[in-house]
Design a protein around this motif. Structure first.
Motif, PDB file in Angstrom:
ATOM      1  N   VAL A  27      -8.166 -65.251 -13.296  1.00  0.00           N
ATOM      2  CA  VAL A  27      -8.683 -63.889 -13.186  1.00  0.00           C
ATOM      3  C   VAL A  27     -10.047 -63.846 -13.873  1.00  0.00           C
ATOM      4  CG1 VAL A  27      -8.347 -61.486 -13.868  1.00  0.00           C
ATOM      5  CG2 VAL A  27      -6.390 -62.873 -13.126  1.00  0.00           C
ATOM      6  N   ILE A  28     -11.045 -63.425 -13.141  1.00  0.00           N
ATOM      7  CA  ILE A  28     -12.411 -63.353 -13.666  1.00  0.00           C
ATOM      8  C   ILE A  28     -12.801 -61.893 -13.835  1.00  0.00           C
ATOM      9  CG2 ILE A  28     -14.831 -63.922 -13.245  1.00  0.00           C
ATOM     10  CD1 ILE A  28     -13.866 -66.274 -11.554  1.00  0.00           C
ATOM     11  N   LEU A  29     -13.213 -61.531 -15.018  1.00  0.00           N
ATOM     12  CA  LEU A  29     -13.695 -60.171 -15.236  1.00  0.00           C
ATOM     13  C   LEU A  29     -14.952 -59.963 -14.413  1.00  0.00           C
ATOM     14  CD1 LEU A  29     -13.206 -59.770 -19.085  1.00  0.00           C
ATOM     15  CD2 LEU A  29     -11.889 -58.687 -17.274  1.00  0.00           C
ATOM     16  N   TYR A  30     -14.895 -58.999 -13.509  1.00  0.00           N
ATOM     17  CA  TYR A  30     -16.007 -58.844 -12.586  1.00  0.00           C
ATOM     18  C   TYR A  30     -17.269 -58.334 -13.282  1.00  0.00           C
ATOM     19  CZ  TYR A  30     -14.608 -53.885 -12.535  1.00  0.00           C
ATOM     20  OH  TYR A  30     -14.282 -52.599 -12.885  1.00  0.00           O
ATOM     21  N   ARG A  31     -17.144 -57.875 -14.523  1.00  0.00           N
ATOM     22  CA  ARG A  31     -18.335 -57.423 -15.233  1.00  0.00           C
ATOM     23  C   ARG A  31     -19.083 -58.583 -15.901  1.00  0.00           C
ATOM     24  NH1 ARG A  31     -14.646 -53.215 -15.737  1.00  0.00           N
ATOM     25  NH2 ARG A  31     -15.460 -51.219 -15.022  1.00  0.00           N
ATOM     26  N   ASP A  32     -18.434 -59.724 -15.982  1.00  0.00           N
ATOM     27  CA  ASP A  32     -19.080 -60.894 -16.580  1.00  0.00           C
ATOM     28  C   ASP A  32     -19.560 -61.800 -15.453  1.00  0.00           C
ATOM     29  OD1 ASP A  32     -20.020 -62.752 -18.300  1.00  0.00           O
ATOM     30  OD2 ASP A  32     -18.074 -63.547 -18.883  1.00  0.00           O
ATOM     31  N   THR A  33     -20.609 -61.368 -14.787  1.00  0.00           N
ATOM     32  CA  THR A  33     -21.122 -62.058 -13.621  1.00  0.00           C
ATOM     33  C   THR A  33     -22.604 -62.357 -13.805  1.00  0.00           C
ATOM     34  OG1 THR A  33     -21.814 -60.040 -12.487  1.00  0.00           O
ATOM     35  CG2 THR A  33     -19.513 -60.739 -12.206  1.00  0.00           C
ATOM     36  N   ALA A  34     -23.177 -62.986 -12.800  1.00  0.00           N
ATOM     37  CA  ALA A  34     -24.609 -63.284 -12.840  1.00  0.00           C
ATOM     38  C   ALA A  34     -25.430 -62.005 -12.942  1.00  0.00           C
ATOM     39  CB  ALA A  34     -25.008 -64.067 -11.594  1.00  0.00           C
ATOM     40  N   LEU A  35     -24.841 -60.885 -12.511  1.00  0.00           N
ATOM     41  CA  LEU A  35     -25.554 -59.608 -12.594  1.00  0.00           C
ATOM     42  C   LEU A  35     -25.928 -59.276 -14.027  1.00  0.00           C
ATOM     43  CD1 LEU A  35     -26.476 -57.275 -10.751  1.00  0.00           C
ATOM     44  CD2 LEU A  35     -24.291 -56.149 -11.241  1.00  0.00           C
ATOM     45  N   SER A  36     -25.103 -59.709 -14.976  1.00  0.00           N
ATOM     46  CA  SER A  36     -25.387 -59.423 -16.382  1.00  0.00           C
ATOM     47  C   SER A  36     -26.590 -60.197 -16.887  1.00  0.00           C
ATOM     48  CB  SER A  36     -24.162 -59.738 -17.239  1.00  0.00           C
ATOM     49  OG  SER A  36     -23.902 -61.134 -17.249  1.00  0.00           O
ATOM     50  N   ARG A  37     -26.986 -61.228 -16.162  1.00  0.00           N
ATOM     51  CA  ARG A  37     -28.109 -62.057 -16.613  1.00  0.00           C
ATOM     52  C   ARG A  37     -29.399 -61.766 -15.851  1.00  0.00           C
ATOM     53  NH1 ARG A  37     -23.439 -64.841 -16.898  1.00  0.00           N
ATOM     54  NH2 ARG A  37     -23.518 -65.654 -14.772  1.00  0.00           N
ATOM     55  N   ARG A  38     -29.423 -60.647 -15.142  1.00  0.00           N
ATOM     56  CA  ARG A  38     -30.640 -60.277 -14.420  1.00  0.00           C
ATOM     57  C   ARG A  38     -31.775 -60.021 -15.408  1.00  0.00           C
ATOM     58  NH1 ARG A  38     -27.302 -55.906 -14.706  1.00  0.00           N
ATOM     59  NH2 ARG A  38     -28.176 -53.819 -15.102  1.00  0.00           N
ATOM     60  N   GLU A  39     -32.981 -60.319 -14.985  1.00  0.00           N
ATOM     61  CA  GLU A  39     -34.142 -60.208 -15.863  1.00  0.00           C
ATOM     62  C   GLU A  39     -34.916 -58.925 -15.575  1.00  0.00           C
ATOM     63  OE1 GLU A  39     -35.071 -62.089 -18.388  1.00  0.00           O
ATOM     64  OE2 GLU A  39     -33.316 -63.407 -18.135  1.00  0.00           O
ATOM     65  N   PRO A  40     -35.616 -58.394 -16.571  1.00  0.00           N
ATOM     66  CA  PRO A  40     -36.464 -57.225 -16.329  1.00  0.00           C
ATOM     67  C   PRO A  40     -37.584 -57.556 -15.356  1.00  0.00           C
ATOM     68  CG  PRO A  40     -36.121 -57.600 -18.685  1.00  0.00           C
ATOM     69  CD  PRO A  40     -35.607 -58.816 -17.977  1.00  0.00           C
ATOM     70  N   VAL A  41     -38.091 -56.539 -14.701  1.00  0.00           N
ATOM     71  CA  VAL A  41     -39.219 -56.748 -13.800  1.00  0.00           C
ATOM     72  C   VAL A  41     -40.459 -57.100 -14.619  1.00  0.00           C
ATOM     73  CG1 VAL A  41     -38.312 -55.205 -12.035  1.00  0.00           C
ATOM     74  CG2 VAL A  41     -39.813 -54.294 -13.826  1.00  0.00           C
ATOM     75  N   SER A  42     -41.449 -57.668 -13.960  1.00  0.00           N
ATOM     76  CA  SER A  42     -42.693 -58.054 -14.624  1.00  0.00           C
ATOM     77  C   SER A  42     -43.448 -56.818 -15.116  1.00  0.00           C
ATOM     78  CB  SER A  42     -43.576 -58.824 -13.653  1.00  0.00           C
ATOM     79  OG  SER A  42     -44.009 -57.969 -12.602  1.00  0.00           O
ATOM     80  N   ASP A  43     -44.409 -57.025 -16.007  1.00  0.00           N
ATOM     81  CA  ASP A  43     -45.227 -55.911 -16.496  1.00  0.00           C
ATOM     82  C   ASP A  43     -45.957 -55.228 -15.346  1.00  0.00           C
ATOM     83  OD1 ASP A  43     -44.429 -56.394 -19.074  1.00  0.00           O
ATOM     84  OD2 ASP A  43     -46.227 -57.526 -19.632  1.00  0.00           O
ATOM     85  N   GLU A  44     -46.406 -56.028 -14.395  1.00  0.00           N
ATOM     86  CA  GLU A  44     -47.125 -55.459 -13.244  1.00  0.00           C
ATOM     87  C   GLU A  44     -46.195 -54.572 -12.419  1.00  0.00           C
ATOM     88  OE1 GLU A  44     -49.911 -56.965  -9.503  1.00  0.00           O
ATOM     89  OE2 GLU A  44     -48.574 -58.367 -10.519  1.00  0.00           O
TER      90      GLU A  44
END
Length: 323
Positions: A27-44
């Motif tokens: 059973v994998i907690l669906y909140r602990d996914t690659a989505l949690s490691r998304r990066e902020p957008v660039s300054d631009e």
């Protein structure tokens, strides 16, 4: 009968028939996914987002006020703000009973329960859990934010509708925070030179949007929040994009066993993303779940934080019992 992954251990009694391998998978907690490691957008890219947050100071605000509740500790006033070209904004101003000094304001955004359709004064049900703000000698300011209470919208299954609501919601919350501060600055009983922000769950999760754009806030306390990892968000409402642009002092309070905002993937992720200097941010953890904290200790942490960064409130009435 909910079978959501966070509800505990999965048990099964087999009947001797072959089992699909998927049923035996971990059973994998669906909140602990690659989505949690998304990066902020660039300054631009963020500059294009930031450019959309504009606010002209409301110099023609009309305010209709009436006292709606109170007891020996606090008095609540309902305020309805209106101005040309603006949808009326309702907020509640909760002050210590008999206060005779100018009060530092703490602006509150509530948990997701407030996103259910309900009368606006339902917000006053939150006061008993937040009375430490008033007991500390400050004013608790409770706007009826876009998407909450009488302003709540029915859920939609259409992805484009939801994306547009998210985009508009981010801009509206900023505008409502700014308008609320414009109004507070006109009140002789409010010391709006130093302003606190207090967010609970939903209000903590999306706080970076407001805190990164409205620079009149002095310090913030975020209770039971973190990075949203359940589903993708529109970039305009994704707190990951705003957190690095938050630089004011921030206190985070969480439960280490929170199933909604996991410690590593959500809580710590938001804390680490904050652009606040390390000396001015603090993460307090209790061995509890989602918003299951000892209220006295939360009150003490938040009060001490605001005392440190807003300055001690005059005429405070501290809690007298440990709950």
């Amino acid at each position: 009968m909910s079978r959501a992954p966070q509800n505990g251990v999965r048990l099964m009694h087999t009947l001797g028939e072959p089992l699909d391998s998927e049923l035996l998978a971990p059973v994998i907690l669906y909140r602990d996914t690659a989505l949690s490691r998304r990066e902020p957008v660039s300054d631009e890219a963020f500059e294009a987002i930031r450019f959309q947050f504009t606010h002209a100071p409301r110099r023609e605000l009309a305010a209709s006020t009436r006292t709606v509740a109170g007891n020996d500790t606090w008095v609540a006033e309902e305020v309805v703000l209106s101005a040309p070209g603006m949808e009326p904004l309702t907020l509640f101003v909760v002050e210590p009973a008999g206060a005779s000094h100018r009060l530092q304001p703490v602006i509150y955004m509530p948990h997701g329960g407030a996103r259910l359709k309900a009368p606006n004064d339902t917000l006053l049900n939150h006061v008993p859990f937040l009375d430490f703000v008033v007991r500390s000698g400050r004013a608790l300011i409770m706007p009826v934010w876009t998407g909450t209470l009488q302003r709540a919208e029915a859920p939609s299954n259409d992805s484009q509708t939801n994306a547009d609501r998210q985009r508009r919601g981010a801009l509206a919350w900023y505008e409502e925070a700014a308008t609320t501060i414009d109004y507070l600055q006109t009140r002789s009983d409010i010391a709006a030179e130093r302003i606190g922000y207090l967010g609970n769950s939903f209000g903590a999760m999306f706080a970076p949007i407001i805190l990164s754009q409205e620079h009149r806030f002095t310090a913030a306390a975020l209770i039971a929040g973190g990075v949203w990892n359940v589903s993708p968000l529109h970039p305009m409402i994704d707190q990951v994009n705003y957190a690095p642009r938050v630089t004011l002092p921030v206190l985070m309070i969480n439960g280490r066993n929170d199933h909604l905002f996991l410690y590593e993937a959500s809580q710590k992720r938001l804390f680490d993303l904050l652009g606040t200097p390390a000396a001015d941010k603090r993460h307090v953890l209790f061995d509890t779940g989602h918003f299951e904290f000892p209220r006295y200790q939360v009150g003490r942490e938040v009060t001490d934080w605001f005392d440190r960064y807003l300055g001690p409130a005059v005429g405070s009435a501290q809690p007298t019992s440990r709950e």
